[in-house]
Design an enzyme around this catalytic site. Structure first.
Site, PDB file in Angstrom:
ATOM      1  N   ARG A 261     -21.240   3.713  24.280  1.00 13.80           N
ATOM      2  CA  ARG A 261     -20.363   2.579  24.287  1.00 13.80           C
ATOM      3  C   ARG A 261     -18.817   3.124  24.501  1.00 13.80           C
ATOM      4  O   ARG A 261     -18.557   4.065  23.770  1.00 13.80           O
ATOM      5  CB  ARG A 261     -20.138   1.874  22.709  1.00 13.80           C
ATOM      6  CG  ARG A 261     -21.629   1.071  22.372  1.00 13.80           C
ATOM      7  CD  ARG A 261     -21.666   0.528  21.108  1.00 13.80           C
ATOM      8  NE  ARG A 261     -23.126  -0.009  20.938  1.00 13.80           N
ATOM      9  CZ  ARG A 261     -23.524  -0.457  19.707  1.00 13.80           C
ATOM     10  NH1 ARG A 261     -22.549  -0.994  18.912  1.00 13.80           N
ATOM     11  NH2 ARG A 261     -24.369  -1.074  19.669  1.00 13.80           N
ATOM     12  N   ARG A 276     -18.150   6.679  14.547  1.00 14.35           N
ATOM     13  CA  ARG A 276     -17.946   5.982  15.829  1.00 14.35           C
ATOM     14  C   ARG A 276     -17.758   6.936  16.999  1.00 14.35           C
ATOM     15  O   ARG A 276     -16.889   7.653  17.242  1.00 14.35           O
ATOM     16  CB  ARG A 276     -16.736   5.066  15.829  1.00 14.35           C
ATOM     17  CG  ARG A 276     -16.516   4.130  16.960  1.00 14.35           C
ATOM     18  CD  ARG A 276     -15.158   3.200  16.583  1.00 14.35           C
ATOM     19  NE  ARG A 276     -15.176   2.504  15.140  1.00 14.35           N
ATOM     20  CZ  ARG A 276     -15.538   1.431  15.151  1.00 14.35           C
ATOM     21  NH1 ARG A 276     -16.185   0.784  16.326  1.00 14.35           N
ATOM     22  NH2 ARG A 276     -15.718   0.804  13.934  1.00 14.35           N
ATOM     23  N   GLU A 348     -20.378  -0.703   7.276  1.00 12.80           N
ATOM     24  CA  GLU A 348     -21.404  -1.095   7.956  1.00 12.80           C
ATOM     25  C   GLU A 348     -22.219   0.051   8.595  1.00 12.80           C
ATOM     26  O   GLU A 348     -22.046   0.894   9.366  1.00 12.80           O
ATOM     27  CB  GLU A 348     -20.718  -2.085   9.297  1.00 12.80           C
ATOM     28  CG  GLU A 348     -21.970  -2.814   9.984  1.00 12.80           C
ATOM     29  CD  GLU A 348     -21.485  -3.357  11.208  1.00 12.80           C
ATOM     30  OE1 GLU A 348     -20.153  -3.865  11.121  1.00 12.80           O
ATOM     31  OE2 GLU A 348     -22.518  -3.277  12.231  1.00 12.80           O
ATOM     32  N   SER A 351     -26.894  -4.433  11.614  1.00 12.96           N
ATOM     33  CA  SER A 351     -26.347  -5.743  11.745  1.00 12.96           C
ATOM     34  C   SER A 351     -27.648  -6.289  12.361  1.00 12.96           C
ATOM     35  O   SER A 351     -28.154  -6.275  13.177  1.00 12.96           O
ATOM     36  CB  SER A 351     -25.488  -5.764  12.787  1.00 12.96           C
ATOM     37  OG  SER A 351     -24.787  -7.198  12.902  1.00 12.96           O
TER      38      SER A 351
END
Length: 426
Positions: A261, A276, A348, A351
């Site tokens: 990503r 991340r 988180e 999801s």
RNA sequence: GGACAGAUGGCAGAGUGGUUGAAUGCGACGGUCUUGAAAACCGUUGAGGUCGCAAGGCCUUCGGGGGUUCGAAUCCCUCUCUGUCCGCCA
């Protein structure tokens, strides 16, 4: 993408979905375009029928020249109508690709994450009589990573786990994969390198122009390939253009892949620690089912992730995401967040999303209903199985001891050679 | 990377410019027969769109896109994919 018939018949529902999800409303334009497109179709089809009829007469006709001339004239008329039709269809198609999926009636309505609702909280953060260390301190003192070196070699937002942490990463993956296999999921090692079309078909982007993905997806220069951000991309296209027998549903996949990503919108966020990265890996749950099974499957997938949290002995909570905080293509979404002591908050980890028939329309994945023999679009859902190395964060922080060692959750111990702890001062 | 070959309905497999949405075989479904089943026989059997209250009509579709032609599964271009041989390589 929604059914044009649905939009035509339920413009108010569509408009409302645009409003609560915060997307531009093209409903009125769509309805006008749709009417013109159908009008043009009727005209061109009638003329084509006429032309076909003449064409068929030609081989046996005595006066071929007259018929050929007539056919040519109609052909020219059709061509001009077709030009407008093609143009209008492109416009319509693009707008249709900008209509968001209708949210489920249970989804909290609100403009952003402030309207999210906590639906479940399990476990309590452990109280310790020592000062707990943050993930980076634990990683540093145990020699479990080398962030500066790796950043030098590979660039920002990359990482390398080392030693026992790398083993732990592998053990967690294996644990989750085995768990899902035991629950009847078909384990798939997914390629991360794929074609842009497959990314588009997963429905994360609006419009019909594949270039909209450029901000989020790594394209591979001088090739027709890009890097997928999740195994969902590939799993979503596994049955494209197929009509599945109803008896085949639900189909459950556990995909594992590297995930790439750009994280373009996250500049400056989570730059420290294992949270991340441009490249990480993930076990993904993915389901194809009948629309009426979707809610049940959502609970199943969500529950699987909750179980994983419990297997990892992590305090966690489940959030129902509001209309404004869930994606363009989603019907319903829950986040599962694990407790991170150093941040004194839940973060988180996964999801869970119901997509309805949105992706199935893009991939043309359908099933034939028993009895009626009707062909219908499947519903699809996806949920994280476990995302790594992000999951390492709560595991090492919640299970740390005073000496910097980390207790291995019981269920992982067999996959860690029976060890009960790793790291700590020697 | 080099050289060929191919892509047709659920599957197999004909078809190289004119009623071909597509022969034939298999499969599937329905029926006849049978106490039941099998066999045999008869029939049905792709999807999408559009018009229509409906019955039904019409349009599109032989890997994708474009072209030639009055007419394309059939000819041309292009893309994708598959196979074979050579080279390279975990």
């Amino acid at each position: 993408m929604l059914d044009i018939k649905f939009i035509r018949e339920n413009p108010e529902i569509v408009k409302n979905a645009c409003r609560v999800k915060g997307f531009k409303d093209y409903t009125d334009d769509i309805i006008v375009l749709d009417a013109r497109v159908r009008e043009l179709k009727t005209i061109t089809q009638t003329k084509t029928a006429e032309k076909n009829k003449i064409t068929k007469e030609i081989p046996t006709a005595t006066d071929k020249a007259t018929l050929i001339a007539k056919s040519k004239t109609i052909g020219d008329e059709i061509a001009s109508d077709m030009a407008e039709l093609a143009d209008k269809e492109v416009q319509l198609n693009d707008l249709l690709h900008r209509v968001p999926q209708i949210p489920h009636r249970d989804v909290p309505v609100g403009p952003d994450d402030k309207s999210n609702i906590e639906v479940k909280r399990v476990g309590t953060p452990k109280k310790t009589d020592f000062t707990t260390l943050a993930q980076w301190d634990l990683l540093d003192m145990n020699g479990w990573w080398a962030p500066e070196k790796i950043a030098q070699i590979c660039g920002t937002r990359t990482y390398a786990l080392m030693g026992e942490a790398a083993e732990l990463d592998l053990a967690i993956q294996t644990f989750v994969i085995q768990k899902l296999i035991a629950k009847g999921f078909n384990f798939v090692q997914c390629p991360a390198m794929t074609k842009p079309q497959s990314v588009f078909d997963a429905g994360h982007f609006m419009g019909s122009d594949l270039s909209v993905m450029n901000n989020d997806v790594f394209m591979l220069t001088d090739t027709d390939r890009c890097l997928a951000g999740t195994a969902e991309i590939v799993l979503n296209s596994m049955h494209s253009d197929e009509i599945l027998p109803e008896s085949a549903l639900p189909i459950k996949y556990a995909g594992h892949s590297e995930c790439f990503r750009k994280e373009a919108g996250a500049a400056g966020r989570d730059t420290r620690g294992l949270v991340r990265f441009h490249e990480f890996h993930k076990v993904e749950q993915y389901v194809y089912c009948k629309p009426e099974q979707s809610d049940e499957m959502h609970e199943l997938l969500l529950n699987n992730l909750c179980e994983v949290m419990e297997d990892l002995e992590l305090p966690y909570r489940v959030i129902a995401n509001s209309t404004g905080d869930m994606g363009f293509n989603k019907v319903k979404m829950h986040d599962v967040e694990a407790w991170v002591p150093s941040e004194n908050m839940y973060r988180e980890l996964g999801s869970c999303s119901s997509i309805g028939d949105f992706q199935a329309r893009r991939t043309n994945t359908r099933y034939r209903e028993n009895g009626t023999n009707e062909v219908k679009f499947c519903a699809t859902l996806n949920n994280t199985g476990i995302a790594l190395p992000r999951a390492i964060v709560p595991v090492i922080e919640n299970h740390q001891n005073a000496d910097g060692s980390v207790n291995i959750p019981k269920k992982l111990q067999p996959l860690m050679g029976g060890r009960k702890t790793i790291g700590g001062k020697r």
